[in-house]
Design a protein around this motif. Structure first.
Motif, short mmCIF file in Angstrom:
data_model
loop_
_atom_site.label_atom_id
_atom_site.label_comp_id
_atom_site.label_asym_id
_atom_site.label_seq_id
_atom_site.Cartn_x
_atom_site.Cartn_y
_atom_site.Cartn_z
N PRO A 111 0.82 -1.22 0.00
CA PRO A 111 0.00 0.00 0.00
C PRO A 111 0.86 1.27 0.00
O PRO A 111 1.51 1.57 1.01
CB PRO A 111 -0.84 -0.12 1.27
CG PRO A 111 -0.18 -1.17 2.10
CD PRO A 111 0.59 -2.06 1.19
N VAL A 112 0.82 1.98 -1.12
CA VAL A 112 1.67 3.16 -1.30
C VAL A 112 1.39 4.21 -0.22
O VAL A 112 2.30 4.90 0.24
CB VAL A 112 1.44 3.74 -2.72
CG1 VAL A 112 2.12 5.08 -2.87
CG2 VAL A 112 1.92 2.75 -3.77
N ALA A 113 0.14 4.30 0.20
CA ALA A 113 -0.23 5.30 1.21
C ALA A 113 0.55 5.10 2.51
O ALA A 113 0.77 6.04 3.26
CB ALA A 113 -1.73 5.25 1.48
N GLY A 159 -8.10 10.77 2.80
CA GLY A 159 -7.11 9.69 2.83
C GLY A 159 -7.35 8.54 1.86
O GLY A 159 -6.92 7.43 2.14
N VAL A 160 -8.02 8.81 0.74
CA VAL A 160 -8.17 7.72 -0.22
C VAL A 160 -7.09 7.84 -1.30
O VAL A 160 -6.47 8.89 -1.47
CB VAL A 160 -9.57 7.69 -0.88
CG1 VAL A 160 -10.65 7.49 0.17
CG2 VAL A 160 -9.83 8.93 -1.72
N GLY A 161 -6.87 6.75 -2.01
CA GLY A 161 -5.86 6.75 -3.07
C GLY A 161 -6.51 6.84 -4.44
O GLY A 161 -7.63 7.35 -4.60
N VAL A 162 -5.80 6.31 -5.42
CA VAL A 162 -6.26 6.39 -6.81
C VAL A 162 -7.60 5.67 -6.97
O VAL A 162 -8.52 6.18 -7.63
CB VAL A 162 -5.20 5.77 -7.75
CG1 VAL A 162 -5.69 5.76 -9.19
CG2 VAL A 162 -3.88 6.55 -7.65
N LEU A 163 -7.73 4.51 -6.35
CA LEU A 163 -8.98 3.75 -6.46
C LEU A 163 -10.16 4.55 -5.93
O LEU A 163 -11.22 4.62 -6.57
CB LEU A 163 -8.85 2.43 -5.69
CG LEU A 163 -10.07 1.51 -5.72
CD1 LEU A 163 -10.27 0.92 -7.11
CD2 LEU A 163 -9.93 0.39 -4.69
N GLY A 164 -9.98 5.17 -4.79
CA GLY A 164 -11.06 5.95 -4.17
C GLY A 164 -11.45 7.14 -5.04
O GLY A 164 -12.64 7.41 -5.23
N VAL A 165 -10.46 7.84 -5.57
CA VAL A 165 -10.75 8.98 -6.43
C VAL A 165 -11.51 8.50 -7.67
O VAL A 165 -12.51 9.11 -8.09
CB VAL A 165 -9.45 9.70 -6.86
CG1 VAL A 165 -9.75 10.78 -7.89
CG2 VAL A 165 -8.77 10.33 -5.64
N ALA A 166 -11.05 7.40 -8.23
CA ALA A 166 -11.69 6.89 -9.45
C ALA A 166 -13.15 6.53 -9.20
O ALA A 166 -14.04 6.92 -9.98
CB ALA A 166 -10.92 5.67 -9.97
N GLN A 222 -3.84 -1.48 -8.56
CA GLN A 222 -2.39 -1.57 -8.84
C GLN A 222 -1.69 -0.25 -8.52
O GLN A 222 -0.63 -0.23 -7.89
CB GLN A 222 -2.16 -1.91 -10.31
CG GLN A 222 -2.48 -3.35 -10.66
CD GLN A 222 -2.24 -3.63 -12.14
OE1 GLN A 222 -2.08 -2.72 -12.94
NE2 GLN A 222 -2.25 -4.90 -12.49
N ALA A 223 -2.29 0.85 -8.95
CA ALA A 223 -1.66 2.16 -8.74
C ALA A 223 -1.52 2.48 -7.25
O ALA A 223 -0.60 3.19 -6.86
CB ALA A 223 -2.47 3.25 -9.43
N ASP A 224 -2.43 1.94 -6.44
CA ASP A 224 -2.35 2.18 -4.99
C ASP A 224 -1.39 1.23 -4.31
O ASP A 224 -1.12 1.37 -3.11
CB ASP A 224 -3.73 2.02 -4.35
CG ASP A 224 -4.62 3.24 -4.57
OD1 ASP A 224 -4.07 4.32 -4.85
OD2 ASP A 224 -5.84 3.11 -4.47
N ASN A 225 -0.90 0.24 -5.04
CA ASN A 225 -0.07 -0.78 -4.40
C ASN A 225 1.27 -1.01 -5.08
O ASN A 225 1.89 -2.07 -4.87
CB ASN A 225 -0.85 -2.10 -4.31
CG ASN A 225 -1.89 -2.03 -3.19
OD1 ASN A 225 -1.55 -2.16 -2.02
ND2 ASN A 225 -3.13 -1.78 -3.57
N MET A 226 1.68 -0.08 -5.90
CA MET A 226 3.02 -0.20 -6.46
C MET A 226 3.56 1.16 -6.90
O MET A 226 2.83 2.04 -7.31
CB MET A 226 3.08 -1.21 -7.61
CG MET A 226 2.22 -0.88 -8.81
SD MET A 226 2.20 -2.23 -10.03
CE MET A 226 3.82 -2.05 -10.78
N LEU A 227 4.85 1.28 -6.76
CA LEU A 227 5.58 2.45 -7.25
C LEU A 227 6.80 1.95 -8.02
O LEU A 227 7.45 1.01 -7.54
CB LEU A 227 6.05 3.33 -6.10
CG LEU A 227 5.10 4.38 -5.55
CD1 LEU A 227 5.79 5.15 -4.43
CD2 LEU A 227 4.62 5.34 -6.63
N PRO A 234 -3.35 1.21 -16.35
CA PRO A 234 -4.10 2.46 -16.52
C PRO A 234 -4.28 2.85 -17.99
O PRO A 234 -5.33 3.35 -18.38
CB PRO A 234 -3.22 3.49 -15.81
CG PRO A 234 -2.49 2.70 -14.78
CD PRO A 234 -2.22 1.38 -15.42
N ALA A 235 -3.26 2.59 -18.81
CA ALA A 235 -3.37 2.95 -20.23
C ALA A 235 -4.44 2.10 -20.91
O ALA A 235 -5.26 2.60 -21.69
CB ALA A 235 -2.02 2.79 -20.93
#
Lengths: 126, 418
Positions: A99-101, B90-97, B340-345, B352-353
Motif C-alpha cells: 500500500p503506497v499510502a 485519505g483515499v488513493g487512486v482507487l477511491g478517487v476513481a 495496482q496504482a495504490d499498491n506499487m511504485l 491504466p493505459a
C-alpha cells in the motif's frame, strides 16, 4: 561514502537492522503500526526482512507490508539522506510493492535506520 | 402504454456496492472507506449535481458554478487524497476513481472540476516535502472551497509533453531560468482546467539549457504571482461547467523551494502522475457511459413500439446488452488498474493505459447508442443524452489521446515500459 558500495554495504545494511533490534523504540514503532519491511537489494545482493518480531536475512513466505527492490547505491543514498523516497520512486530507482499510502509511515522509521547506518559506517571507516 | 419496472441499482457484475447490498459474491471488495465515499458521492451527484447540470451546460462558456464546488468541498471532494491525519479523506487512486465515476454518471464536467484540482495537488502530496505541504495544503481545509490545477499542455507541445521518448522534439516549451534563489518562468499553457480560479498550479517548465523538454521540472506556482495572466476561457463543445483556460507566465519569479521532485525531476513525476490519473479518467469515461446508458435503459423500459416495449425488441435488446457489457468491462479494468496504482511504485503504465484506452472508446460508443435509442429526444438538450454524447469525446483528449495510450501500451508489451 562510495567506498561502502559493494559487498561491504550489504553487510552494513544487515548489521544496521541487527543493531536496531536493540532499539526498543524502533521495534515499538513497527509493532504499533503493524509494519514489516522487506528490502531486496541488488548490486550487491542482500535481503533484509524486518518487523517488530525481529530481523532476518533470507526470503521466506512472509508477506511484508512494503517490499522494496533497489540497488545498493540507491539504498545507500536513501539512508544517508542524499535522496528522498519520492524522488527515488519518480526517477524509477526503486520498486515498491504494497500500500503506497503507508510509505508516509516510513517518516518515523527511515531516519532511525539512517542514523544507525551512518553510525556504523563511521565506526567502520575509523 | 405498457411500462417495465426499471431496477434502480441492479446488482450488475462490476457494480461492487450493488453486489454487496444484494449479498452476491464478488472477487472484488471495495475498501470500507471507498465504499462509504462512493455512496456519499452518489447521493451528492443525484441530489446536488443532477438538478443543476442542464443549467450549467447551457450557461455561457466562462460561467462557473461555485455553489456546486462549495457543496462538494463540504463533502471533502477537494481533499480526497490528503492523508487523514492532515485533515483529508485519505483515499488513493482507487477511491478517487470510484468517486469520479459517480459524479461523471451525472455530469462529467463537474467530475473534472474536482479531478483537476486533485491532480494539481499530487505534486505537493507525492513530493513528501513537508515545507511544500505546509504552505500549499492547509488552504484546502478551510470553510471556503479552493481549487488547484495542473499545467502541462502548451500551444505547440501536447503529446510531446506526455511521452518521455518525444521530449527532445518538444518545441517552444515554457522555460525556467535560475536567477539566484528563484526561477524565472516564461511561457503559455493552454486548456488548463480550473486555471481561471485556481489558487495555485503545478507548472511544468523546461530548464534553460536543455534540449526540447529534457530539463522538464515541476514548479508549484501561486497564480496570484506577478506576471501570471489568466484567460481566455476556451469555448468547448462539452465539459462546459469546468473552465479550460489559457495561463500566461511572463517573467514569473518562483522560489527554488517551490520545485517538487528536484531540478529535472519533471518527467519522472509526470509519468507517475499520468499513470495514476489515467485510472481516474477511465472512471470518468465509465461514468459517462453509465449515465447515458441509464437514460436509455429507462426509456427502453417505458417506450412501446409495434406493441412491444423497446427492450423487448431484439435489436434494441442487443444494443442494451452490448452497452452494459462494455460498461462492466470498463469498470473492472479501471478498478484493477486503480488497485495496482495504490499498491506499487512507480505506478504501472500498462493497466491504466489499457483502462483509459478502452473506457474512452466505449463511452463514445455507449453514448451514441443511447442517443439512438431515444430517437429524436436523444437529439434534444432537455433529455440529457446529447450532453453525454458531447462529453464522451472529451476524455479521449486529456491525460493521453488513444494514440499516446497506444504507444504506452505497446511500450509495455515490448518491454520498453512497465
Amino acid at each position: 561514502m562510495t567506498e561502502l558500495i559493494g559487498t561491504k554495504s550489504a553487510t552494513l545494511l544487515q548489521q544496521t537492522f541487527s543493531a536496531l533490534q536493540e532499539d526498543a523504540e524502533f521495534t515499538a514503532i513497527l509493532g504499533k503500526r503493524d509494519l514489516s519491511l522487506l528490502f531486496v537489494q541488488y548490486d550487491p545482493e542482500s535481503v533484509v526482512f524486518v518487523s517488530a518480531e525481529g530481523v532476518s536475512f533470507t526470503v521466506d513466505d512472509r508477506v511484508p507490508t512494503l517490499r522494496f527492490e533497489l540497488s545498493g547505491d540507491t539504498l545507500h543514498q536513501l539512508l544517508t539522506g542524499r535522496l528522498s523516497l519520492p524522488r527515488a520512486a519518480a526517477a524509477r530507482l526503486l520498486n515498491v510493492k504494497g500500500p503506497v499510502a503507508r510509505l508516509r509511515e516510513l517518516g518515523e522509521v527511515l531516519p532511525r535506520v539512517g542514523a544507525k547506518y551512518g553510525e556504523l559506517a563511521a565506526r567502520q571507516a575509523a | 402504454m405498457t411500462t417495465a419496472t426499471v431496477v434502480k441499482n441492479p446488482a450488475t457484475l462490476s457494480d461492487i456496492g450493488a453486489l454487496n447490498s444484494a449479498a452476491m459474491p464478488s472477487l472484488f471488495q471495495l475498501p470500507p472507506d471507498v465504499a462509504q465515499l462512493r455512496d456519499e458521492v452518489r447521493e451528492f451527484a443525484e441530489n446536488e449535481v443532477k438538478p443543476r447540470r442542464l443549467a450549467n451546460d447551457l450557461a455561457p462558456h466562462d460561467d462557473f458554478d461555485w455553489e456546486i464546488v462549495r457543496k462538494g468541498h463540504e463533502l471533502g471532494l477537494l481533499r480526497l487524497t490528503m492523508p487523514k491525519d492532515l485533515g483529508g479523506r485519505g483515499v488513493g487512486v482507487l477511491g478517487v476513481a470510484v468517486a469520479l465515476e459517480e459524479l461523471a454518471a451525472v455530469c462529467a464536467s463537474t467530475a473534472l472540476i474536482f479531478g483537476a484540482s486533485l491532480l494539481g495537488q499530487t505534486s505537493v502530496l507525492a513530493s513528501g516535502d513537508p515545507h511544500l505541504q505546509a504552505r500549499f495544503l492547509p488552504q484546502f481545509l478551510g470553510d471556503e472551497p479552493v481549487l488547484a490545477c495542473n499545467s502541462i499542455t502548451e500551444e505547440v507541445a501536447g503529446c510531446d509533453l506526455l511521452i518521455p521518448e518525444m521530449s527532445e522534439y518538444a518545441t517552444d516549451v515554457m522555460s525556467a531560468r535560475r536567477d539566484g534563489d528563484v526561477y524565472v518562468l516564461n511561457g503559455i499553457k493552454r486548456f488548463i482546467t480550473n486555471g481561471k480560479y485556481a489558487e495555485w498550479s503545478t507548472v511544468f517548465a523546461n530548464l534553460e539549457g536543455h534540449e526540447g523538454a529534457d530539463g522538464l521540472t515541476a514548479f508549484v506556482v501561486p497564480l496570484d504571482s506577478p506576471g501570471v495572466t489568466r484567460g481566455p476561457v476556451a469555448d468547448k463543445m462539452g465539459y462546459r461547467a469546468c473552465l479550460g483556460t489559457t495561463l500566461t507566465f511572463e517573467d514569473v519569479r518562483v522560489p527554488v523551494e517551490n520545485v517538487a521532485f528536484g531540478e529535472g525531476g519533471g518527467w519522472g513525476f509526470l509519468t507517475m502522475q499520468s499513470n495514476q490519473a489515467r485510472v481516474t479518467v477511465a472512471a470518468i469515461s465509465t461514468g459517462v457511459a453509465r449515465g447515458a446508458f441509464n437514460i436509455a435503459r429507462e426509456w427502453a423500459g417505458e417506450r412501446s413500439q409495434g406493441g412491444k416495449l423497446l427492450y423487448e425488441q431484439q435489436f434494441t435488446a442487443r444494443k442494451l446488452a452490448e452497452m452494459t457489457s462494455k460498461i462492466e468491462a470498463s469498470r473492472l479494468l479501471y478498478l484493477q488498474a486503480g488497485y495496482q496504482a495504490d499498491n506499487m511504485l512507480p505506478a504501472p503504465t500498462y493497466g491504466p493505459a489499457v483502462a483509459k484506452f478502452y473506457a474512452d472508446r466505449i463511452a463514445i460508443e455507449v453514448a451514441e447508442e443511447a442517443m439512438s435509442i431515444l430517437g429524436a429526444r436523444g437529439y434534444c438538450r432537455d433529455y440529457d443524452v446529447e450532453k453525454f454524447v458531447r462529453e464522451s469525446f472529451g476524455a479521449r483528449i486529456y491525460e493521453g489521446t488513444p494514440e499516446v495510450l497506444a504507444l504506452a501500451i505497446t511500450g509495455a508489451l515490448y518491454g520498453r515500459r512497465s
